[in-house]
Write an enzyme that holds these catalytic residues in place. Structure first.
Site, short mmCIF file in Angstrom:
data_model
loop_
_atom_site.label_atom_id
_atom_site.label_comp_id
_atom_site.label_asym_id
_atom_site.label_seq_id
_atom_site.Cartn_x
_atom_site.Cartn_y
_atom_site.Cartn_z
N GLY A 287 51.97 -19.32 -25.06
CA GLY A 287 52.36 -18.05 -25.63
C GLY A 287 53.88 -17.95 -25.72
O GLY A 287 54.44 -17.44 -26.69
N ALA A 288 54.54 -18.46 -24.69
CA ALA A 288 56.00 -18.43 -24.64
C ALA A 288 56.47 -19.37 -23.54
O ALA A 288 55.69 -19.73 -22.66
CB ALA A 288 56.49 -17.01 -24.35
N HIS B 279 57.90 -11.17 -18.82
CA HIS B 279 57.46 -12.32 -18.02
C HIS B 279 58.46 -13.48 -18.12
O HIS B 279 58.91 -14.01 -17.10
CB HIS B 279 56.07 -12.75 -18.51
N GLU B 280 58.83 -13.84 -19.32
CA GLU B 280 59.72 -14.99 -19.49
C GLU B 280 61.11 -14.70 -18.91
O GLU B 280 61.76 -15.59 -18.36
CB GLU B 280 59.84 -15.40 -20.97
#
Ligand code: BES
Ligand code: ZN
Length: 874
Positions: free
Chosen positions: A269-270, A305-306
Site C-alpha cells: 500500500g505504501a 502510518h508511514e
C-alpha cells in the site's frame, strides 16, 4: 570448506567480521531499455581476521574485473544465487580497520515491483516508464551489492545519471546538478546512518505541491503531471502528523526534507523509505469529487502510518526481521493516535477494533505464528507482513498502554527513541525501557503475548457471590491449546464507574462481587451486568455463562454499553460460535439485540458477522438460507432506510460511511429493493457520470447490485462497468469496478472477470480487487481457473506477497473436507515459501467451516428460533 567461499552458504545472516560505514553509489537507469548500470564504493570496517568480504547481491551482473578493496585485487569472486550473497576472496588476510570496496555492476529494471523496477504511466497521451525502488524487506541487493540487513546501518551518498527532462528523487535533498546534453547528473546530500531497506530512488515526470512543518521541514507531495490537487489532503495530513510525532516522540523529524509520491505500479500500500515515502495511488491521492469517505480515511491512516515509521523503524530500526512487529505494530497503533487527534469525529479508536478483530481471527488458527518469529532466509520475511505483525502487534501495544497509562507509556517511548536513535533495537530492549520507566513487570507480561502464538478465551461464570475466571487458549477449530498468558483483566459491573483491574497469572482466579467498588443499585439482579475486557483493550475473548450473557443482552438493549463493548460482545460471540463453543441459534438471538443500533463502528462488525452467517448457511442449512437472510436483512434495514441513498446536508463522516456499508451489506444479502434501486441509479449514472444520484460513496453498492443481476445472456451491466473502468482515469474508481466484476452469480461471468485480470488493462498490483470480489457461486470456477493458470500466476506474482491473495481468496471460501483434501493434493508438489503459510491457513479455514457446518446442522432448535425471530421482527 573451512577456508572456501562455500562456508558462507546456508546462513540466516551475513558474517559480522566486516561492516559497511558509508556507501558512495552512482546509478544510471536506462528507462527505454529497462536496464541500469552502477558503481559502488563502500567504506568498510574490518573488525576481525578474514580473507573474505561477504555481502548480498541478487540478479545483478557484477563486473568481477572491477572489484578492488583498497589496492587489493581479489583472487576469487563467487556469487551464490540461492543465498543471494557475493563472496570476495583475497590471497591474504585483510588489515583490521577501514578500507574501500569498489565495484561496477549492471541489472534489469524489472517488472516485478521489487528491487529497482519500472512502472508505466501515460503523460500527454504518451506511454512512459518511470524507474522506482522498493527494497523492503530484502531487495536492495537487487539494485546494488550491499550488506542488506537492517542492523548494518551506514551512511548513503547517491549520485544519479538520468535523462535531463526528468525528476530524480532520493532520500536526501539534491546538492548539485550538472547537465551534459540529454543526461544530467544529480548529486544528493549524504544521509545519516540508515538501513539498506530504506534507501529509495524515483525517476520520472511529476508535478508537486509543497508545504512545511512548524520546524521548517519541507514536505512535498509528487503526483502525475496535472494532478497535484489530489495531493493536498495527504500533504495536510503529512505536515500535521510530522508535527504531532515530533511532540509525541519528543524528537525532531530527523531529515532535512520529506517527499511523498504516488507510484502507478506498487505491490504494497505504501513504503516508508527515509525521506521519500512511496505510495500506491489509491493510498495517497484524494479527490473531493471522485473519492469516498472510506478512501479519505485510508489515505489519512496510510500517511500517518508511514510517517510514524520515520521515527519508529527508520530512526530506531529493528535489529532483525524477528522484530518486524516493532516497526509495523507500532506504526499501525500510533497512526490511530495521530488520525484520532486530526479527525476526532471519525471515532478512530473504536474503528481500531477492526485491527484487533483481524488479529484475533488470524491468531485463532493453529497455523498462526508468534509475533516474534524466527527468520532463517530472506524468502521467509515477506510472509510475516501479516495481521499478526500489524494487527495483533498494534493490539498488544494498545493493551500495554492501557495497562500502564497513556502518560507513562508516552514518556517511556520517547526515552526508547532517544536511547536507540540511529541504531537498532530488539523487542526486549523496548520492554526494558518501559519496565524502567513504569516499575511494572512489563517484560514478563508482554513476553507471554509476543513469544507465544495465540491468545486466551476467558471463561467467566457467577458462582454465588463470586465471579470465577478460567483461561484457555482459544482456537477456531474448537480445540484448546496449551498456552498460558498473563492477562490484564478489566471488568465492570452494572456501570462503568464500578471497575476492577488485575493481572490473571494463573489458569483460574476468582473475585468477590463486592470488589466492584462503586455503589451499586440493588434493584434486583435483573439490571446487573458484568462486562470483562472493558472497551476491548485486551487481546483476548470472553465466554460468559448463560446468566452473565443474558445480563449483557439486556444491557445492550437498554443502551448501557459503550460502542467498543458492543463490538466486543458480538465479535466474541461470533468467534465462539465458529469454534462450536456456542450455538448459531444463540448468536442469532444476540444479533437481534442490535436491531436498533445506528452507529457505524458497531454496525460494521454486525454486518460482517451477518455476511459470514449468510454464507455459511448456504452450505449448512440450504432450506433455512432464505429465512436467515431475511432475518439479517431485517437487522440492517431500519438503519439503512433512515439513511437512504442520498447524502444529507451536514451529515457526519461516519453516517456517510454507514450508508455505504449498509447498502453493500444489503446487496450482498440479496435484498431486492436495494438491488433494484442500485440498478436504477446505476443506469442514470451510466448516462450522466456527473449525476448527484450516485456519488463515490454509494457507487460500490450500485456496482455490486448491477453484478447480482448480470448473467451471460444478460450481460449489458457487466459491459457497462467495463466501459466505466476504461473511461475513468481515477485509480480509486477503477478499484471499485474491479472489486465488483467477479461478484456475479453467473459462473461464466466470474470466469470472464478472472481472465480480465490477465489482460494489459489490469495492472498486476490490482489483481486482489478482482480476487476479493468473487461470488460464492463462483468459487468452483475460480478454483478450476487457478489450477489451469497456476504456472502463469506463479510466474507473474510469486515475487510479491500478492501471490498469497490468490490462495486466500480462492481456497478459503470452501467448506468441505473433500475440497481441502483436493486443494492440498494439488499443491503437494507445487509448494513455495512465498505462499506456504497462506495455503496452510486457508486449508485450516476450510476445515473449520466444515466442522462448523456439521455442528449447525445438529442444532435442534435453529429452525424454530429463526421463525420466532422473524415473527418478532414483523
Ligand atoms: N513497511 C510497509 C510496506 C511493506 C509491506 C514493505 C510489505 C514490504 C512488504 C509499510 O509501512 C506498510 O505497512 N504499509 C501498509 C499500509 C499501512 C497503512 C498499514 C501496506 O502496504 O498495506
Ligand atoms: Zn508499516
Amino acid at each position: 570448506m573451512a577456508d572456501s567461499p562455500a562456508q558462507f552458504r546456508g546462513q540466516a545472516r551475513l558474517p559480522r567480521f566486516a561492516a559497511p560505514l558509508r556507501y558512495d553509489l552512482r546509478l544510471r537507469p536506462d528507462l527505454a531499455a529497462c536496464t541500469f548500470s552502477g558503481a559502488a564504493a563502500v567504506a568498510v570496517a574490518v573488525s576481525a581476521p578474514t580473507r573474505f568480504l561477504v555481502l548480498n547481491a541478487a540478479e545483478l551482473d557484477v563486473d568481477r574485473a572491477s572489484i578492488r578493496f583498497q589496492d587489493l585485487v581479489p583472487t576469487d569472486v563467487t556469487q551464490f544465487e540461492e543465498d543471494e550473497i557475493l563472496v570476495i576472496g583475497f590471497d591474504r588476510e585483510l588489515t583490521i580497520g577501514e578500507g574501500v570496496l569498489a565495484m561496477d555492476f549492471t541489472g534489469t529494471l524489472n517488472d516485478q515491483m521489487r528491487g529497482f523496477y519500472r512502472s508505466k504511466y501515460v503523460c500527454n497521451g504518451e506511454s512512459r516508464n518511470m524507474a522506482v525502488t522498493q527494497f523492503e524487506a530484502a531487495d536492495a541487493r537487487r539494485c546494488f551489492p550491499c550488506w542488506d540487513e537492517p542492523a548494518f546501518k551506514a551512511k548513503f551518498k547517491l549520485t544519479l545519471e538520468v535523462p535531463s527532462d526528468l525528476i530524480a528523487l532520493s532520500n536526501m535533498p539534491v546538492v548539485k546538478e550538472t547537465v551534459s546534453g540529454p543526461i544530467k547528473t544529480v548529486y544528493y546530500e549524504e544521509s545519516p546512518l540508515m538501513s539498506t531497506y530504506l534507501v529509495a530512488i524515483v525517476v520520472g515526470l511529476f508535478d508537486y505541491i509543497e508545504s512545511s512543518t512548524s520546524e521548517g521541514t519541507k514536505v512535498r507531495v509528487y503526483t502525475q503531471v496535472g494532478k497535484t490537487n489530489q495531493g493536498t489532503f495527504a500533504l495536510d495530513v503529512g505536515v500535521k502528523s510530522l508535527d504531532l510525532y515530533k511532540d509525541y516522540f519528543a524528537t525532531p523529524y530527523p531529515l532535512p526534507k520529506l517527499d511523498m509520491i504516488a507510484i502507478p505500479d506498487f505491490a504494497a500500500g505504501a513504503m516508508e523509505n527515509y525521506g521519500l515515502v512511496t505510495y500506491r495511488e489509491t493510498a495517497l491521492l484524494y479527490d473531493e469529487l471522485q473519492s469516498s469517505a472510506s478512501n479519505k480515511q485510508q489515505v489519512a491512516i496510510t500517511v500517518a502510518h508511514e510517517l510514524a515509521h520515520q521515527w519508529f523503524g527508520n530512526l530506531v530500526t529493528m535489529e532483525w526481521w524477528t522484530h518486524l512487529w516493532l516497526n509495523e505494530g507500532f506504526a499501525s497503533w500510533v497512526s490511530y493516535l495521530a488520525v484520532d487527534s486530526l479527525f476526532p469525529e471519525w471515532n478512530n479508536w473504536t474503528q481500531f477494533l477492526d485491527e484487533t478483530t483481524s488479529g484475533l481471527r488470524l491468531d485463532a488458527l493453529a497455523e498462526s505464528h508468534p509475533i516474534e518469529v524466527e527468520i532463517n532466509h530472506a524468502s521467509e520475511i515477506d510472509a510475516i507482513f501479516d495481521s499478526i505483525s500489524y494487527d495483533k502487534g498494534a493490539s498488544v501495544i494498545r493493551m500495554l498502554q492501557s495497562y500502564l497509562g497513556a502518560e507513562r507509556f508516552q514518556k517511556a517511548l520517547a526515552s526508547y527513541i532517544k536511547k536507540y536513535a540511529y541504531s537498532n533495537a530488539k523487542t526486549e530492549d523496548l520492554w526494558a525501557v518501559l519496565e524502567e520507566e513504569s516499575g511494572e513487570p512489563v517484560k514478563d507480561l508482554m513476553t507471554t503475548w509476543t513469544k507465544q502464538q495465540g491468545y486466551p478465551v476467558i471463561y467467566a461464570k457467577l458462582n454465588g457471590q463470586y465471579l470465577e475466571l478460567e483461561q484457555a487458549q482459544f482456537l477456531s477449530d474448537g480445540s484448546s491449546g496449551t498456552g498460558m498468558w498473563i492477562v490484564p483483566i478489566t471488568s465492570c459491573c452494572g456501570s462503568y464507574d464500578a471497575q476492577k483491574k488485575f493481572l490473571l497469572k494463573e489458569k483460574t482466579d476468582k473475585m468477590h462481587i463486592k470488589e466492584f467498588t462503586a455503589s451499586q443499585s440493588s434493584d434486583g439482579d435483573k439490571n446487573i451486568w458484568i462486562k470483562l475486557n472493558i472497551d476491548q483493550t485486551g487481546f483476548y475473548r470472553v465466554k460468559y455463562d448463560d446468566e452473565l450473557a443474558a445480563g449483557l443482552v439486556n444491557a445492550i438493549k437498554a443502551k448501557k454499553l459503550s460502542l467498543m463493548d458492543k463490538i466486543g460482545i458480538v465479535e466474541d460471540s461470533y468467534a465462539l460460535s465458529v469454534a462450536r463453543k456456542q450455538t448459531l441459534t444463540s448468536l442469532l438471538r444476540l444479533l437481534n439485540a442490535y436491531h436498533d443500533e445506528s452507529d457505524y463502528t458497531v454496525l460494521s462488525h454486525v454486518t460482517s458477522v451477518c455476511l459470514s452467517i449468510s454464507k455459511i448457511s448456504v452450505d449448512a442449512t440450504p432450506d433455512l438460507n432464505n429465512d436467515i437472510k431475511k432475518l439479517l436483512i431485517n437487522l440492517l434495514l431500519p438503519a439503512a432506510i433512515k439513511l437512504g441513498w442520498d447524502r444529507k446536508d451536514g451529515e457526519s463522516h461516519l453516517d456517510v460511511m454507514l450508508r455505504s456499508l449498509l447498502l453493500i451489506g444489503l446487496v450482498r444479502l440479496g435484498h431486492n429493493e436495494t438491488i433494484n434501486e442500485g440498478v436504477r441509479r446505476f443506469h442514470i449514472f451510466f448516462e450522466d457520470r456527473k449525476t448527484s444520484l450516485l456519488p463515490p460513496d454509494t457507487r460500490k453498492a450500485a456496482y455490486l447490485a448491477v453484478m447480482r443481476t448480470v448473467s451471460m445472456s444478460n450481460r449489458s451491466g457487466y459491459d457497462a462497468l467495463l466501459k466505466i473502468y476504461r473511461e475513468t482515469a481515477e485509480p480509486q474508481e477503477k478499484s471499485r469496478v474491479l472489486g465488483s466484476l467477479s461478484s456475479s452469480p453467473d459462473k461464466d461471468i466470474v470466469l470472464e472477470a478472472l481472465n480480465f485480470m490477465f489482460t494489459d488493462e489490469v495492472r498486476n498490483q490490482d489483481s486482489y480487487y478482482i480476487l476479493g470480489g468473487i461470488s460464492l457461486e463462483g468459487r468452483d470456477v475460480a478454483w478450476t481457473w487457478l489450477k489451469t493458470n497456476w504456472d502463469h500466476v506463479l510466474k507473474t506474482w510469486n515475487s510479491s506477497s500478492l501471490i498469497s491473495d490468490f490462495i486466500n481468496s480462492i481456497v478459503s471460501p470452501f467448506t468441505s473436507e473433500e475440497k481441502a483434501a483436493e486443494v492440498s493434493e494439488f499443491f503437494a508438489c507445487r509448494m513455495k515459501p512465498s505462499f506456504q503459510r497462506a495455503l496452510k491457513q486457508s486449508l485450516e479455514r476450510v476445515r473449520i467451516s466444515a466442522r462448523w457446518i456439521e455442528s449447525i446442522r445438529s442444532e435442534p432448535s435453529l429452525g424454530e428460533a429463526v421463525q420466532e425471530l422473524l415473527r418478532g421482527a414483523a
